[in-house]
Scaffold this motif. Structure first.
Motif, short mmCIF file in Angstrom:
data_model
loop_
_atom_site.label_atom_id
_atom_site.label_comp_id
_atom_site.label_asym_id
_atom_site.label_seq_id
_atom_site.Cartn_x
_atom_site.Cartn_y
_atom_site.Cartn_z
N VAL A 103 -3.16 0.28 3.25
CA VAL A 103 -4.31 1.17 3.42
C VAL A 103 -4.99 1.44 2.09
CG1 VAL A 103 -5.06 3.46 4.16
CG2 VAL A 103 -3.35 2.21 5.50
N LEU A 104 -4.21 1.76 1.08
CA LEU A 104 -4.79 2.09 -0.23
C LEU A 104 -5.53 0.90 -0.82
CD1 LEU A 104 -1.79 4.09 -1.71
CD2 LEU A 104 -4.01 5.03 -1.08
N GLY A 105 -4.97 -0.30 -0.65
CA GLY A 105 -5.62 -1.49 -1.19
C GLY A 105 -6.97 -1.76 -0.56
N GLY A 106 -7.16 -1.29 0.67
CA GLY A 106 -8.44 -1.46 1.35
C GLY A 106 -9.35 -0.27 1.22
N ALA A 107 -8.92 0.73 0.44
CA ALA A 107 -9.69 1.97 0.30
C ALA A 107 -10.14 2.21 -1.13
CB ALA A 107 -8.87 3.15 0.80
N GLY A 108 -10.29 1.13 -1.88
CA GLY A 108 -10.80 1.27 -3.24
C GLY A 108 -9.77 1.65 -4.27
N CYS A 109 -8.50 1.38 -3.99
CA CYS A 109 -7.44 1.68 -4.94
C CYS A 109 -6.73 0.40 -5.38
CB CYS A 109 -6.40 2.62 -4.32
SG CYS A 109 -7.01 4.25 -3.89
N HIS A 110 -6.27 0.41 -6.61
CA HIS A 110 -5.34 -0.61 -7.07
C HIS A 110 -3.96 0.05 -7.04
CE1 HIS A 110 -3.75 -3.36 -10.53
NE2 HIS A 110 -3.31 -3.74 -9.34
N ALA A 111 -3.22 -0.22 -5.98
CA ALA A 111 -1.94 0.44 -5.74
C ALA A 111 -0.80 -0.49 -6.11
CB ALA A 111 -1.84 0.86 -4.27
N VAL A 112 0.14 0.02 -6.90
CA VAL A 112 1.28 -0.77 -7.36
C VAL A 112 2.55 0.02 -7.08
CG1 VAL A 112 2.43 -1.81 -9.34
CG2 VAL A 112 -0.07 -1.96 -9.13
N ALA A 113 3.52 -0.64 -6.46
CA ALA A 113 4.82 -0.04 -6.17
C ALA A 113 5.91 -0.89 -6.81
CB ALA A 113 5.04 0.07 -4.66
N PRO A 114 6.50 -0.42 -7.90
CA PRO A 114 7.56 -1.21 -8.54
C PRO A 114 8.93 -0.96 -7.93
CG PRO A 114 7.09 0.75 -9.84
CD PRO A 114 6.15 0.78 -8.66
#
Length: 279
Positions: A46-57
């Motif tokens: 969802v975040l990746g499609g909402a204008g965010c660069h989301a990273v989960a390490p």
């Protein structure tokens, strides 16, 4: 759809999932125990499609490239340092941080120590660490809920959790997490040294505090059926936040909020992010 990436740091190379475009709003998602970055798959999409660069390490001990042997290597200062090193490698001067369970403990600590780096904080399940430390000292209910920590700290606890096809490890998930996630977690923790490294977080932990007050906009999400975390510290968390504060109580959901109630949590998170856009 999240991509697998690797993030080199002075401590070693972290495995991670990434969604969205570089240059979009940066947001780092920190997983809990006994999990990995995949717990955030729904939120990443969802975040990746909402204008965010989301990273989960996959955090220290969970990433094979950052799996030191000594317990002291898992103290909170090292975990906080990992977050800043990952952000630096990604080119993020400021970023939103989201954490669940142990990831929330790290997120609270980063926001308290380095508010200049944090745009917003979202903590799921684990309350402000000073509120939690007080509950551990004074609240009999929380003391009972936290007795499992002493078991996890014992030498050989990893072997006990993995006996009989990882029966005890599987029981921790309470049949609340999607079975494909459980199977992936179990597979990861059967790798030599992986579960022992994850348990080192408990062995190195000192809930002595104080970590200090939180100055950044904060969302805290707690679920009423959480077996490990009672209401005392959850309800006291707002007393430790000076920034804008939002508390959401999720009814009839256990500890595993990101996977058991992904739509509800993601809605709260997006509302929090939208409410605190940087100029």
């Amino acid at each position: 759809m999240a991509d697998y990436i690797q993030i080199p740091t002075p401590a070693g190379t972290f495995d991670a999932l990434s969604a969205g475009a570089e240059g979009d709003r940066p947001i780092l998602l920190l997983h809990g125990f006994p999990q990995a970055a995949i717990e955030w798959r729904e939120q990443l999409a969802v975040l990746g499609g909402a204008g965010c660069h989301a990273v989960a390490p996959d955090q220290r001990g969970y990433s094979p490239g950052v799996r030191p042997a000594e317990v002291f290597e898992y103290r909170m200062e090292a975990l906080v340092g990992d977050v800043l090193a990952i952000a630096d490698q990604l080119g993020w001067d400021r970023f939103d941080v989201v954490g669940h369970d142990w990831g929330a403990a790290v997120a609270w600590s980063v926001a308290a120590a380095h508010p200049e780096r944090i745009t917003t904080l979202t903590a799921v399940s684990v309350p402000h660490l000073d509120a939690f430390a007080r509950a551990l000292r004074e609240d009999e209910d929380q003391q009972r809920r936290s007795e499992y920590m002493q078991v996890f700290r014992r030498s050989g606890s990893d072997k006990q959790l993995l006996e009989d096809g990882a029966r005890r490890l599987r029981r921790i998930y309470e049949h609340k997490i999607p079975e494909p996630h459980v199977e992936e977690y179990v597979q990861r923790f059967t790798e030599p040294g992986a579960l022992d490294a994850a348990l080192n977080w408990y062995r190195a932990a000192k809930f002595a505090g104080p970590i200090g007050r939180i100055q950044v906009p904060t969302l805290y999400v707690w679920s009423t059926e959480d077996a490990a975390l009672g209401s005392t510290a959850a309800l006291a968390t707002g007393d430790h936040v000076d920034g804008d504060y939002r508390f959401e109580m999720v009814e009839d959901v256990s500890h595993w909020v990101p996977e058991q109630a992904p739509e509800e949590l993601t809605r709260f998170l997006l509302e929090h992010l939208i409410a605190h856009q940087e100029a």
